[in-house]
Design an enzyme around this catalytic site. Sequence first.
Site, PDB file in Angstrom:
ATOM      1  CG  ASP A   1     -58.037   6.966 -27.340  1.00  0.00           C
ATOM      2  OD1 ASP A   1     -56.845   7.281 -27.149  1.00  0.00           O
ATOM      3  OD2 ASP A   1     -58.541   5.913 -26.923  1.00  0.00           O
TER       4      ASP A   1
ATOM      5  CG  ASP B   1     -52.610  -2.680 -28.594  1.00  0.00           C
ATOM      6  OD1 ASP B   1     -52.139  -1.974 -27.688  1.00  0.00           O
ATOM      7  OD2 ASP B   1     -52.831  -2.263 -29.743  1.00  0.00           O
TER       8      ASP B   1
END
Length: 242
Positions: free
Chosen positions: A8, A130
């Site tokens: 990330d 998500d």
Amino acid sequence: MIVIPAIDLMDGKAVRLVRGRRDNVKIYHENPIELVEYFNSLNIKRIHLVDLDAAFSGGDKNNLKLIEEMVQKSKAMVEVGGGMRSLEDVERVFSSGAARVVIGTMPVKNPEEFDRVVELFRDRIIAGVDVDNGFVRILGWQEDSKIEYISFLLKMRDKGIKEAIITDISRDGTLSGVNEEFYREIAVRTDLDIIVSGGVRDIDDIKRVKRLEQFGVIGVIVGKAMYEKTLSLEEAMELCHA
């Protein structure tokens, strides 16, 4: 089954968030290029990159130059997610050398634009879904779409998308273990190739995910467990190739 390490990116560094919160960030590596070189040494087949700056800014800020450099250095296939709101954003990421893009918000916020992207790049798109309390969250998890996750996945399947990364937000970045039932149900009900993301703590979680292969789970993303060393990437790969 494939093990997919995640990087990330925020401000050019490799970080992890807890449940996607920007105020809960930990820097794990100042130079993500070195992580790519480490993955090369392990013969990793696929890397999952998330551009958090692009996700949170809607694309106004990004790490594209760094991503391009990482892709050039990587022997693995690189998939990129974060901040893809338009066809132009997707084309820009593909121009950086990425093999696949992960898209989550665009089908909700701009379905016509998403259809254009699908028309051009269908086989290179991964649905990024998500999930929080049964619903899909978008815009870097900042907004509840009010769309039930199974119906969203079925819609993606009907558009010809074959693969989905499902993040269990309640467990992401918490090292609390994978919710096996949650992923089994998704794989069975959607008939998509499913990649598990969220909650992986140790080798037992990798074993749990491997048991789901028969239902259509094809891979698992590992992030915090790898950085915090509660999981050996080498051991996970060994298990998956056994």
